[in-house]
Design an enzyme around this catalytic site. Structure first.
Site, mmCIF file in Angstrom:
data_model
loop_
_atom_site.group_PDB
_atom_site.id
_atom_site.type_symbol
_atom_site.label_atom_id
_atom_site.label_comp_id
_atom_site.label_asym_id
_atom_site.label_seq_id
_atom_site.Cartn_x
_atom_site.Cartn_y
_atom_site.Cartn_z
ATOM 1 N N VAL A 234 63.907 27.687 39.646
ATOM 2 C CA VAL A 234 63.416 28.620 38.624
ATOM 3 C C VAL A 234 64.556 29.113 37.731
ATOM 4 O O VAL A 234 64.463 29.076 36.495
ATOM 5 C CB VAL A 234 62.687 29.818 39.288
ATOM 6 C CG1 VAL A 234 62.139 30.757 38.222
ATOM 7 C CG2 VAL A 234 61.562 29.333 40.196
ATOM 8 N N GLY B 31 60.309 20.608 43.969
ATOM 9 C CA GLY B 31 60.713 22.005 43.743
ATOM 10 C C GLY B 31 59.556 22.996 43.865
ATOM 11 O O GLY B 31 59.665 24.125 43.403
ATOM 12 N N ILE C 84 50.535 30.879 35.493
ATOM 13 C CA ILE C 84 49.287 31.537 35.053
ATOM 14 C C ILE C 84 49.560 33.029 34.821
ATOM 15 O O ILE C 84 50.044 33.704 35.716
ATOM 16 C CB ILE C 84 48.176 31.394 36.125
ATOM 17 C CG1 ILE C 84 47.906 29.921 36.434
ATOM 18 C CG2 ILE C 84 46.912 32.102 35.680
ATOM 19 C CD1 ILE C 84 46.868 29.703 37.527
ATOM 20 N N LYS D 220 51.000 36.683 47.770
ATOM 21 C CA LYS D 220 50.438 36.740 46.413
ATOM 22 C C LYS D 220 49.122 37.509 46.414
ATOM 23 O O LYS D 220 48.850 38.302 45.511
ATOM 24 C CB LYS D 220 50.246 35.311 45.882
ATOM 25 C CG LYS D 220 51.574 34.595 45.657
ATOM 26 C CD LYS D 220 51.367 33.096 45.491
ATOM 27 C CE LYS D 220 52.666 32.381 45.180
ATOM 28 N NZ LYS D 220 52.575 30.917 45.331
ATOM 29 N N GLU E 176 58.692 26.690 49.105
ATOM 30 C CA GLU E 176 59.662 27.752 49.364
ATOM 31 C C GLU E 176 60.853 27.173 50.126
ATOM 32 O O GLU E 176 60.762 26.088 50.726
ATOM 33 C CB GLU E 176 59.008 28.856 50.207
ATOM 34 C CG GLU E 176 57.866 29.560 49.505
ATOM 35 C CD GLU E 176 58.302 30.208 48.203
ATOM 36 O OE1 GLU E 176 59.196 31.060 48.211
ATOM 37 O OE2 GLU E 176 57.743 29.841 47.154
#
Ligand code: NDP
Ligand code: HSE
Length: 444
Positions: free
Chosen positions: A15, A189, A138, A207, A192
């Site tokens: 990220v 990727g 999203i 989440k 986790e």
């Protein structure tokens, strides 16, 4: 144009590296949206020598990510390390206490410490933004926090883990093994650092805990969520689901009930005709039922560098413009305590796979146990007789020994307490050869 917004980025993995590339490659468009240039001035990662395909010339390097909080060249700290404690927690706390806005993709951290960190952010008057923490690319956090403000939300559910959806899709469509699919998700990727969080459902639960807080105005409580992962799903379940008109998805579901919030994460049979059944690969989907809007469904990439960085940078633009909304959509003092509805009270249909010892009366006994609990069966499928194995006898003769029979039951709606009670009784009757497999069916 005003002064640049200066970012300190902790974590340069999947990220973090994507964030740096987009900030550099899309600089002009980003400046136009942010109302000021956005630049990365400092970074931190473990291995300074690693080639990340990034030009870090002119960017300060800190071995200790928490040093970004004290770096005077940093206005905003991006935490892209991961983990519910350790360096990620340290840098977030240090930045908030230093009065610097924090942007994070770290759902594990927020699921555990979210309320406390939100309190610190409020006290310091700075943002703690986390669009990237749920469903990757999203924009569901902003949707719940801002766009759906008019609504009482009654249910929020979805596919919230890209790794699991990618694995289940490839296991089903290409008959690849669980291990091969997991390795590929890691290579891409999506997973986790510890993929147990993905496949055992904890990442989805983290989440869902954040979505539950935003949807229902309650404190974040990941421990209140019932969790099952996908590691016990077999090709036999996937094949049976297909034959019965279902697909298996790892869903997170939270809904208001009369006894509290029912929040659960588990592999789920969804009808092939439902929209969510067609959400494949690394895509995620989040469905929200609101009293004013009805149901909306957001679909998009749930993991991967580009999509996740897209959400991180959306938060950067909000911070650059001074757009401030409470961390969980309302001040922490206004979040209600979480009231948990027990999983035993869950109502729905069930898929049950039994390995039945082939004895006279076994089916009748199983059906009787179901009836005792008031469970009606929609269908019973005896899959196929396993091959007889020829067992040599001491006297040299051969007799056929019969393997247990795979039997699949689909129930009409019943309660979790009833189906578990029935399966316990069936197990203790000695008619089955192994632990029953139970998968919930969701009405969508
Ligand atoms: P990676 O494992 O790819 O990257 C983690 C980065 O953190 C690495 O650059 C690593 O350094 C650095 N790091 C680890 N420990 C330390 C430390 N002690 N001090 C300084 N730096 C450290 O993770 P991702 O990029 O995949 O994920 C980052 C965050 O984003 C996590 O919270 C994750 O849950 C979340 N996220 C990830 C998504 C994805 O698709 N990958 C999607 C949505 C959210 P080094 O490179 O030197 O080893
Ligand atoms: N490991 C996570 C997933 C990353 O696969 O969905 C996105 O949060």
């Amino acid at each position: 144009m005003s002064n640049p917004l200066r970012l300190g980025v902790a974590g340069l993995g999947t990220v973090g590296a994507s964030v740096l590339k987009i900030v550099r490659n899309n600089a002009a468009a980003l400046a136009a949206r942010a109302g000021r240039p956005v630049v990365v001035t400092a970074v931190s990662a473990r291995d300074r020598m690693r080639d990340r395909g990034l030009d870090l010339t002119g960017i300060a390097w800190h071995d200790d990510p928490a040093a970004l909080a004290a770096d005077p060249s940093v206005d905003v700290v991006l935490e892209l390390i991961g983990g519910a404690s350790g360096p990620a927690e340290a840098v977030v706390r240090a930045a908030l206490f230093a009065g610097k806005p924090v942007i994070t993709a770290n759902k594990a951290l927020l699921a555990r410490h979210g309320v406390e960190l939100a309190r610190i952010a409020e006290a310091k008057g700075v943002a703690l933004a986390f669009e990237a923490a749920v469903a990757g690319g999203i924009p569901v956090i902003k949707t719940l926090k801002e766009s759906l403000s008019a609504n009482h939300v009654t249910r929020v559910y979805g596919i919230l883990n890209g790794t699991c959806n990618y694995m289940l899709t490839r296991m089903e469509t290409e008959q690849l093994s669980y291990d091969v699919c997991l390795a590929e998700a890691q290579r891409l990727g999506y997973a986790e650092a510890d993929p147990t969080f993905d496949v055992e459902g904890y990442d989805t639960a983290h989440k869902l805990a954040l979505l539950t807080s935003l949807a229902f105005g309650v404190e974040v409580d990941a421990d209140a969520i019932y969790v099952e992962g996908i590691s016990a799903i077999t090709p036999a379940d996937i094949e049976a689901a297909d034959e019965l008109g279902y697909r298996i998805k790892l869903l997170g579901v939270a809904r208001r009930t009369e006894t509290g919030i029912e929040a659960r994460v588990h592999p789920t049979m969804v009808p092939k005709s439902s929209a969510i059944a067609r959400v494949d690969g690394v895509l995620n989907a989040v469905a929200i039922d609101g009293d004013a809007v009805g149901e909306i469904v957001l679909v998009g990439p749930g993991a991967g560098g580009g999509p996740t960085a897209s959400s991180v940078i959306g938060d950067v633009v909000d911070v650059a413009r001074g757009h401030a909304v409470p961390v969980f959509g309302r001040p922490v003092a206004d979040l209600a305590p979480y009231e948990r509805a027990a999983i035993q009270a869950h109502e729905g249909g069930y898929y049950v796979r039994l390995s039945v010892n082939d004895r006279p009366g076994a089916f009748a006994a199983i059906a009787a146990r179901m009836a005792e609990k008031g469970i009606s069966l929609e269908s019973i499928v005896q899959r196929r007789r396993a091959p007889r194995s020829e067992a040599p006898r001491r006297d040299g003769a051969h007799v056929a020994s019969v393997e247990p029979q795979p039997v699949i039951l689909i129930t009409y709606a019943t309660t979790e307490a009833a189906i578990r009670g029935a399966l316990e009784a069936i197990s203790s009757d000695g008619h089955i050869a192994s632990t029953p497999r139970l998968i919930r069916i969701e009405e969508l």
